[in-house]
Design a protein around this motif. Structure first.
Motif, PDB file in Angstrom:
ATOM      1  N   LEU A  27      -0.055  -9.948   8.429  1.00  0.00           N
ATOM      2  CA  LEU A  27       1.440  -9.548   8.357  1.00  0.00           C
ATOM      3  C   LEU A  27       1.743  -8.345   7.587  1.00  0.00           C
ATOM      4  N   SER A  28       0.977  -8.011   6.453  1.00  0.00           N
ATOM      5  CA  SER A  28       1.200  -6.732   5.606  1.00  0.00           C
ATOM      6  C   SER A  28       0.679  -5.708   6.566  1.00  0.00           C
ATOM      7  N   ARG A  29      -0.595  -5.780   7.342  1.00  0.00           N
ATOM      8  CA  ARG A  29      -0.792  -4.763   8.051  1.00  0.00           C
ATOM      9  C   ARG A  29       0.084  -4.605   9.028  1.00  0.00           C
ATOM     10  N   LEU A  30       0.845  -5.606   9.737  1.00  0.00           N
ATOM     11  CA  LEU A  30       1.688  -5.347  10.746  1.00  0.00           C
ATOM     12  C   LEU A  30       2.956  -4.620  10.177  1.00  0.00           C
ATOM     13  N   ARG A  31       3.364  -4.940   9.034  1.00  0.00           N
ATOM     14  CA  ARG A  31       4.498  -4.068   8.407  1.00  0.00           C
ATOM     15  C   ARG A  31       4.176  -2.698   8.140  1.00  0.00           C
ATOM     16  N   ALA A  32       2.730  -2.345   7.659  1.00  0.00           N
ATOM     17  CA  ALA A  32       2.295  -1.071   7.328  1.00  0.00           C
ATOM     18  C   ALA A  32       2.266  -0.084   8.634  1.00  0.00           C
ATOM     19  N   GLN A  33       1.629  -0.844   9.766  1.00  0.00           N
ATOM     20  CA  GLN A  33       1.526  -0.179  10.840  1.00  0.00           C
ATOM     21  C   GLN A  33       2.524   0.020  11.867  1.00  0.00           C
ATOM     22  N   GLY A  34       3.376  -0.964  11.552  1.00  0.00           N
ATOM     23  CA  GLY A  34       4.473  -1.138  12.876  1.00  0.00           C
ATOM     24  C   GLY A  34       3.834  -1.757  14.190  1.00  0.00           C
ATOM     25  N   PHE A  35       4.656  -2.252  14.942  1.00  0.00           N
ATOM     26  CA  PHE A  35       4.270  -3.352  16.112  1.00  0.00           C
ATOM     27  C   PHE A  35       3.278  -2.530  16.827  1.00  0.00           C
ATOM     28  N   ARG A  36       3.651  -1.202  17.290  1.00  0.00           N
ATOM     29  CA  ARG A  36       2.759  -0.476  18.186  1.00  0.00           C
ATOM     30  C   ARG A  36       1.545  -0.132  17.644  1.00  0.00           C
ATOM     31  N   SER A 198      -8.615  -3.858   1.701  1.00  0.00           N
ATOM     32  CA  SER A 198      -7.610  -2.990   0.724  1.00  0.00           C
ATOM     33  C   SER A 198      -6.415  -3.192   0.635  1.00  0.00           C
ATOM     34  N   SER A 199      -5.630  -3.836   1.442  1.00  0.00           N
ATOM     35  CA  SER A 199      -4.332  -4.224   1.155  1.00  0.00           C
ATOM     36  C   SER A 199      -4.120  -5.236   0.106  1.00  0.00           C
ATOM     37  N   ARG A 321      -3.895   0.766  -0.975  1.00  0.00           N
ATOM     38  CA  ARG A 321      -3.279   0.742   0.599  1.00  0.00           C
ATOM     39  C   ARG A 321      -3.364   1.887   1.245  1.00  0.00           C
ATOM     40  N   ASP A 322      -3.266   3.037   0.856  1.00  0.00           N
ATOM     41  CA  ASP A 322      -3.474   4.311   1.736  1.00  0.00           C
ATOM     42  C   ASP A 322      -4.807   4.422   2.321  1.00  0.00           C
ATOM     43  N   PHE A 323      -6.053   4.047   1.467  1.00  0.00           N
ATOM     44  CA  PHE A 323      -7.294   4.058   2.069  1.00  0.00           C
ATOM     45  C   PHE A 323      -7.605   3.179   3.170  1.00  0.00           C
ATOM     46  N   GLY A 324      -6.930   1.683   2.958  1.00  0.00           N
ATOM     47  CA  GLY A 324      -7.273   1.012   4.098  1.00  0.00           C
ATOM     48  C   GLY A 324      -6.557   1.497   5.365  1.00  0.00           C
ATOM     49  N   ASP A 338      -0.874  10.946   1.252  1.00  0.00           N
ATOM     50  CA  ASP A 338      -0.363   9.906   0.100  1.00  0.00           C
ATOM     51  C   ASP A 338      -1.295   9.419  -0.906  1.00  0.00           C
ATOM     52  N   LEU A 339      -2.542   9.504  -0.535  1.00  0.00           N
ATOM     53  CA  LEU A 339      -3.690   9.067  -1.475  1.00  0.00           C
ATOM     54  C   LEU A 339      -3.935  10.030  -2.155  1.00  0.00           C
ATOM     55  N   CYS A 340      -3.880  11.502  -1.819  1.00  0.00           N
ATOM     56  CA  CYS A 340      -4.319  12.451  -2.770  1.00  0.00           C
ATOM     57  C   CYS A 340      -3.087  12.468  -3.732  1.00  0.00           C
ATOM     58  N   ALA A 341      -1.732  12.303  -3.471  1.00  0.00           N
ATOM     59  CA  ALA A 341      -0.699  12.454  -4.294  1.00  0.00           C
ATOM     60  C   ALA A 341      -0.796  11.183  -5.234  1.00  0.00           C
ATOM     61  N   ALA A 342      -1.143   9.935  -4.988  1.00  0.00           N
ATOM     62  CA  ALA A 342      -1.471   8.801  -5.752  1.00  0.00           C
ATOM     63  C   ALA A 342      -2.576   9.092  -6.677  1.00  0.00           C
ATOM     64  N   LEU A 343      -3.507   9.933  -6.481  1.00  0.00           N
ATOM     65  CA  LEU A 343      -4.717  10.338  -7.443  1.00  0.00           C
ATOM     66  C   LEU A 343      -4.166  11.176  -8.189  1.00  0.00           C
TER      67      LEU A 343
END
Length: 396
Positions: A27-36, A198-199, A321-324, A338-343
């Motif tokens: 469900l977390s992956r569905l929210r992160a990626q969107g249905f498509r 990762s999530s 999360r970004d890495f996954g 976003d991953l680089c910004a988080a780093l």
């Protein structure tokens, strides 16, 4: 293996917990990626489901109308028993199924001729079938030898030969379907599993950050540690997924180079997550020791940690999360940015944390713990650094 005091053993409900956590991760992956995006990631799984269904229907039709078998249910069963995770293992399993049925028919026919149909014959058939299963190195769940023997015992040798013919047809259809029609690659499946792991690591880091920002207790810290241990164990099991993905390429002749590149990325990503997961677990262990007063630490009176530590854990959560998403997502450039910004945010929070900790009494009991926390956070960021980190091939 961990031997720390207070460690919870795996409970009988662990498989149920795995199901619940897997559903939550999906469900977390569905929210992160969107249905498509989710639908695109699951495209291969859907295609394999349709393929196996059509192979079963074709086997039924072929046996009914071409071979005039009255009720050919064993043919689609043979397809289902043969079709395996990969094309290579499907071929192996097909020969195993046919060989097991042959051995079962022969053993049952011989024993019925020698001993007749009775309880003793049944017991000998089951015991001999299980022994032969181990001697032939069949999978533990493959009990075709004793099952076939018992069916022949109950229904006669004529049934045994009919079962052999149906299984042969089903195995042939299953092998052909998996070899010739969209052979399963499982490279994308490995990437999706890494995304899920990762999530879950991201959720754990976020929960730790939220806890440290408020009033956190020893029970909360032990829960974080238990979750980290479970995730560490599951991360070690990702090697099986990588091995399955590698095996799925053994009979691949087209676009092998592209699949090899994705396989190398997934294998390196699994190693990266394994290292970072163990370091997050070390942070959780340090927090438990602190709040429990272990090793001479002050206990709950020192639980009010500097806010930058919570901020750094939030940054680590974004990184996980970004890495996954990078492993499965089509918008890898956005996730990479976003991953680089988080780093950078994590490094900024660490500088603030180091400055605050520098004001604590020198050589106090908290200094070794503070140093370990700082080092673990820095090591996690280093694992995920796409430019200078040790896992640069984990990035596309």
């Amino acid at each position: 293996m961990d031997k720390e005091p207070g460690r919870k053993q795996q409970s009988a409900g662990a498989p149920l917990g795995r199901i619940v956590s897997g559903a939550a991760a999906g469900l977390s992956r569905l929210r992160a990626q969107g249905f498509r995006g989710w639908l695109g990631a699951e495209r291969e799984a859907f295609a394999q489901t349709v393929k196996v269904t059509l192979a079963c229907v074709f086997g039924w039709w072929l046996a009914t109308f071409a071979l005039k078998v009255p009720l050919p249910v064993l043919v689609p069963i043979g397809v289902l028993l043969t079709v395996s995770a990969t094309a290579y293992s499907t071929v192996v399993r097909g020969f195993q199924q046919v060989g097991a049925v042959v051995v079962g028919v022969a053993a049952a026919s011989g024993l019925i001729w020698l001993m007749g149909v009775n309880a003793l014959t049944l017991g000998v058939l089951v015991a001999a079938g299980l022994v032969l299963t181990r001697l032939l190195n069949l999978p533990a769940q493959n009990v075709q030898i004793p099952i076939t023997a018992l069916l022949v015992l109950s229904l006669g040798r004529t049934y045994g030969f009919a079962r052999l013919a149906d299984v042969l047809l089903g195995a042939a259809i299953g092998i052909a379907a998996n070899l010739l029609i969209l052979p399963p690659r499982f490279v994308e499946h490995a990437a999706r599993e890494l995304c899920d792991m990762s999530s879950e690591l991201a959720d754990l880091a976020q929960d730790m950050a939220d806890g440290l920002s408020g009033h956190w207790t020893e029970d909360m810290a032990r829960d974080w540690l238990d979750r980290a241990r479970e995730l560490s164990q599951r991360l070690e099991e990702t090697k099986d997924t990588a091995d399955q993905a590698a095996e799925s390429l053994r009979l691949t002749f087209r676009r092998r180079r592209r699949y090899d590149r994705r396989l190398r990325q997934s294998a390196e990503a699994a190693t990266c997550l394994d290292h970072a997961g163990h370091q997050l677990r070390s942070i959780a262990r340090g927090l438990v020791d602190l709040v429990a007063g272990a090793r001479g630490l002050p206990g709950e009176k020192a639980a009010d940690l500097p806010e930058p530590l919570a901020g750094e854990l939030r940054a680590l959560s974004r990184i996980f999360r970004d890495f996954g998403l990078i492993q499965v997502g089509k918008a890898a450039s956005r996730d990479m940015a976003d991953l680089c910004a988080a780093l950078r945010e994590g490094e900024h929070q660490q500088r603030h944390l180091a400055a605050e900790l520098a004001g604590s009494p020198p050589k106090g009991p908290l200094w070794p713990l503070y140093g370990a926390l700082l080092d673990d956070c820095a090591r996690i960021r280093h694992e995920f650094d796409p430019d200078t980190g040790p896992h640069r091939s984990a990035f596309p």
